[in-house]
Scaffold this motif. Structure first.
Motif, PDB file in Angstrom:
ATOM      1  N   GLU A  32      32.268  27.754  41.639  1.00 51.04           N
ATOM      2  CA  GLU A  32      33.308  28.774  41.719  1.00 51.04           C
ATOM      3  C   GLU A  32      32.737  30.096  41.215  1.00 51.04           C
ATOM      4  O   GLU A  32      32.234  30.184  40.093  1.00 51.04           O
ATOM      5  CB  GLU A  32      34.533  28.369  40.895  1.00 51.04           C
ATOM      6  N   ASN A  33      32.793  31.096  42.050  1.00 52.91           N
ATOM      7  CA  ASN A  33      32.323  32.435  41.690  1.00 52.91           C
ATOM      8  C   ASN A  33      33.434  33.140  40.916  1.00 52.91           C
ATOM      9  O   ASN A  33      34.484  33.451  41.480  1.00 52.91           O
ATOM     10  CB  ASN A  33      31.959  33.208  42.956  1.00 52.91           C
ATOM     11  N   ALA A  34      33.201  33.391  39.633  1.00 55.70           N
ATOM     12  CA  ALA A  34      34.236  33.995  38.792  1.00 55.70           C
ATOM     13  C   ALA A  34      34.667  35.366  39.291  1.00 55.70           C
ATOM     14  O   ALA A  34      35.798  35.801  39.034  1.00 55.70           O
ATOM     15  CB  ALA A  34      33.729  34.104  37.352  1.00 55.70           C
ATOM     16  N   ASP A  35      33.798  36.037  40.024  1.00 52.17           N
ATOM     17  CA  ASP A  35      34.093  37.407  40.471  1.00 52.17           C
ATOM     18  C   ASP A  35      34.723  37.464  41.860  1.00 52.17           C
ATOM     19  O   ASP A  35      35.035  38.555  42.352  1.00 52.17           O
ATOM     20  CB  ASP A  35      32.800  38.230  40.478  1.00 52.17           C
ATOM     21  N   ARG A  36      34.922  36.316  42.494  1.00 53.10           N
ATOM     22  CA  ARG A  36      35.448  36.285  43.864  1.00 53.10           C
ATOM     23  C   ARG A  36      36.929  35.929  43.840  1.00 53.10           C
ATOM     24  O   ARG A  36      37.306  34.801  43.529  1.00 53.10           O
ATOM     25  CB  ARG A  36      34.680  35.267  44.699  1.00 53.10           C
ATOM     26  N   PHE A  37      37.765  36.884  44.187  1.00 55.45           N
ATOM     27  CA  PHE A  37      39.204  36.677  44.248  1.00 55.45           C
ATOM     28  C   PHE A  37      39.804  37.767  45.117  1.00 55.45           C
ATOM     29  O   PHE A  37      39.105  38.702  45.548  1.00 55.45           O
ATOM     30  CB  PHE A  37      39.818  36.667  42.839  1.00 55.45           C
ATOM     31  N   CYS A  38      41.087  37.675  45.412  1.00 54.84           N
ATOM     32  CA  CYS A  38      41.737  38.640  46.292  1.00 54.84           C
ATOM     33  C   CYS A  38      41.602  40.053  45.726  1.00 54.84           C
ATOM     34  O   CYS A  38      41.853  40.279  44.537  1.00 54.84           O
ATOM     35  CB  CYS A  38      43.219  38.304  46.455  1.00 54.84           C
ATOM     36  N   ASN A  39      41.200  40.982  46.565  1.00 48.23           N
ATOM     37  CA  ASN A  39      41.019  42.401  46.234  1.00 48.23           C
ATOM     38  C   ASN A  39      39.754  42.695  45.450  1.00 48.23           C
ATOM     39  O   ASN A  39      39.489  43.857  45.155  1.00 48.23           O
ATOM     40  CB  ASN A  39      42.219  42.978  45.464  1.00 48.23           C
ATOM     41  N   SER A  40      38.974  41.694  45.126  1.00 51.29           N
ATOM     42  CA  SER A  40      37.710  41.961  44.441  1.00 51.29           C
ATOM     43  C   SER A  40      36.646  42.381  45.453  1.00 51.29           C
ATOM     44  O   SER A  40      36.552  41.799  46.540  1.00 51.29           O
ATOM     45  CB  SER A  40      37.220  40.716  43.710  1.00 51.29           C
ATOM     46  N   PRO A  41      35.810  43.359  45.112  1.00 53.96           N
ATOM     47  CA  PRO A  41      34.686  43.698  46.000  1.00 53.96           C
ATOM     48  C   PRO A  41      33.728  42.534  46.203  1.00 53.96           C
ATOM     49  O   PRO A  41      32.958  42.532  47.157  1.00 53.96           O
ATOM     50  CB  PRO A  41      33.998  44.854  45.265  1.00 53.96           C
ATOM     51  N   ALA A  42      33.771  41.540  45.331  1.00 52.20           N
ATOM     52  CA  ALA A  42      32.905  40.367  45.478  1.00 52.20           C
ATOM     53  C   ALA A  42      33.460  39.346  46.464  1.00 52.20           C
ATOM     54  O   ALA A  42      32.803  38.335  46.726  1.00 52.20           O
ATOM     55  CB  ALA A  42      32.696  39.709  44.114  1.00 52.20           C
ATOM     56  N   ASN A  43      34.655  39.573  46.998  1.00 46.30           N
ATOM     57  CA  ASN A  43      35.217  38.667  47.996  1.00 46.30           C
ATOM     58  C   ASN A  43      34.623  38.996  49.357  1.00 46.30           C
ATOM     59  O   ASN A  43      34.974  40.003  49.974  1.00 46.30           O
ATOM     60  CB  ASN A  43      36.744  38.790  48.034  1.00 46.30           C
TER      61      ASN A  43
END
Length: 445
Positions: free
Chosen positions: A298-309
């Protein structure tokens, strides 16, 4: 309606002049379309295209598409479709993603782009999807409306001949079959082998998959990737000699991430999303001489509205309005949980994991199971910074290994890539994994 291979464009012309629900019989020989890049066959609803032995529809590296249009319930069988030049991310057969198509006993080979696109209720059976430039099939439909997809008894091999991951590093756009936002799929009894990249890759808001009874072998990358998706049964598959190319490349450059043969990435069971199961249930599979086993990530930085998504503009199936996933609301329930794809409720049991390093020709880094996340850092307004995601995936999200058999030098990674455990530590009080499992040279005999 008989189609004559000696008449250029005969198939497209007779399709235009015939009523819906016509059956076209393609005589033996090489059938050609007009020499225009956009020339194609546009079926009417219920049309059937049956190839005689030796019937080939050849795009001659001139035509982009073989069969297009939006007509439903078209059947293509016993026909070879080859040498079309669809652009990247587009497909040759069912180019416009119409619903209800049946492709059976067909060869779709040596095309650019994807051999097939997909619509709802599509059935792909007993066919060979071989040596296509990007994918054997790209199961994507504009509007994300694919439902009830069946892929059964096919050979899917040698795809991604154009090596798109090298041409566009990190594109995530290659493999045997790619699934995008498919709700309900049965992938069974296929031989998926020798593809450049992943064998099967479900990416972005897929749900309710049954992947069973397949032989997945000798793919350059993972045999199976299940990413940012929900609710799947993965059972009774034989998975062998996968990930040798990509695993070895990553190890050679000093990357210690446990790139896996079965890679579950930000995907998990979710009872609030209707499906035939409410978890990711991985059982009764045999994994033999692959580069690594199963990684839950699970990528901690990947979520809705994140630039990492990397699924730009998409949110989870639990949040319809992506704009809601912002400060300050994202820091509190329910959005704190619902704005991210979580690797949770993964049950790994009754599998057999075999590794002979003399066969794989590797050191210890090729025999790992893992459950881990990165240290959250990005963006600065993220409520998931620090170790909280790593702690959750490892200890709090009901991810369990149990009652498996391990033969060979297996080790286990928990929390972060640098934290490697021996079987006794993995089973110990801190992790309590693999209860009832057997380890050792004769395990499972």
């Amino acid at each position: 309606m008989t189609v004559d291979p000696a008449v250029v464009g005969d198939l497209a012309a007779k399709t235009r002049s015939s009523p819906a629900h016509t059956t076209f019989w393609l005589r033996p020989g090489e059938h050609r379309l007009e020499p225009d890049r956009y020339a194609q066959v546009v079926p009417k609803r219920g049309d059937r295209y049956l190839g005689a032995p030796g019937a080939v529809l050849d795009g001659r590296k001139v035509n982009q598409y073989a069969f297009g249009g939006t007509a439903r319930d078209v059947t293509i069988s016993h026909l070879t479709v080859q040498r079309f030049v669809a652009p990247n991310n587009e497909g040759v057969v069912n180019h416009d993603m119409a619903d209800g198509w049946v492709i059976e006993h067909a060869k779709i080979q040596d095309n650019s782009g994807a051999g097939l696109m997909a619509g709802a209720r599509q059935r792909v059976r007993a066919s060979c999807l071989r040596d296509n430039g990007q994918y054997g099939m790209n199961a994507y439909k504009t509007g994300d409306s694919i439902r009830g997809l069946v892929v059964e008894g096919n050979e899917i091999t040698g795809n991604n001949t154009d090596d798109w991951e090298r041409r566009r590093p990190g594109c995530g756009c290659t493999g045997g079959v790619k699934f995008w936002a498919v709700n309900g799929a049965d992938i069974r009894g296929n031989w998926v082998h020798g593809n450049r990249g992943a064998g099967l890759w479900a990416d972005n808001n897929n749900n309710d998959f049954r992947i069973e009874g397949n032989l997945l072998e000798a793919n350059d990358g993972a045999a199976l990737v299940y990413e940012t998706s929900y609710n799947a049964v993965i059972r009774d598959n034989t998975i062998r000699r996968n990930n040798w190319v990509e695993g070895r490349e990553n190890a050679a450059r000093g990357d210690d991430f446990p790139y896996a043969t079965v890679y579950v990435s930000e995907a998990g069971g979710e009872p609030r999303v209707p499906a035939r199961t409410d978890k990711i249930d991985i059982y009764r599979n045999v994994l033999e001489n692959n580069w690594n086993g199963i990684t839950l990530w699970e990528n901690a930085d990947r979520f809705c509205n994140s630039p990492a998504n990397t699924s730009t503009g998409y949110c989870t199936l639990l949040v319809k309005d992506t704009a809601r996933c912002a400060r300050p609301a994202i820091a509190t329930a329910p959005l704190y949980a619902d704005c991210r794809w979580k690797t949770q409720r993964v049950d790994i049991h009754g599998n057999r994991f075999v590794l002979d390093t003399s066969v794989v020709k590797c050191a210890a880094e090729c025999g790992r199971m893992a459950v881990l996340a990165n240290y959250g850092t990005y963006p600065d307004w993220s409520p998931y910074r620090g170790k909280r995601v790593a702690e959750a995936i490892t200890h709090k999200q009901h991810n369990r290994w149990h009652d498996n058999v391990y033969r060979g030098p297996w080790s286990f990674v928990a929390g972060d890539p640098g934290h490697t455990l021996e079987p006794g530590q993995w089973q110990g009080a801190s992790y309590q994994q693999d209860t009832g499992s057997a380890f050792g040279p004769q395990a499972g005999d």
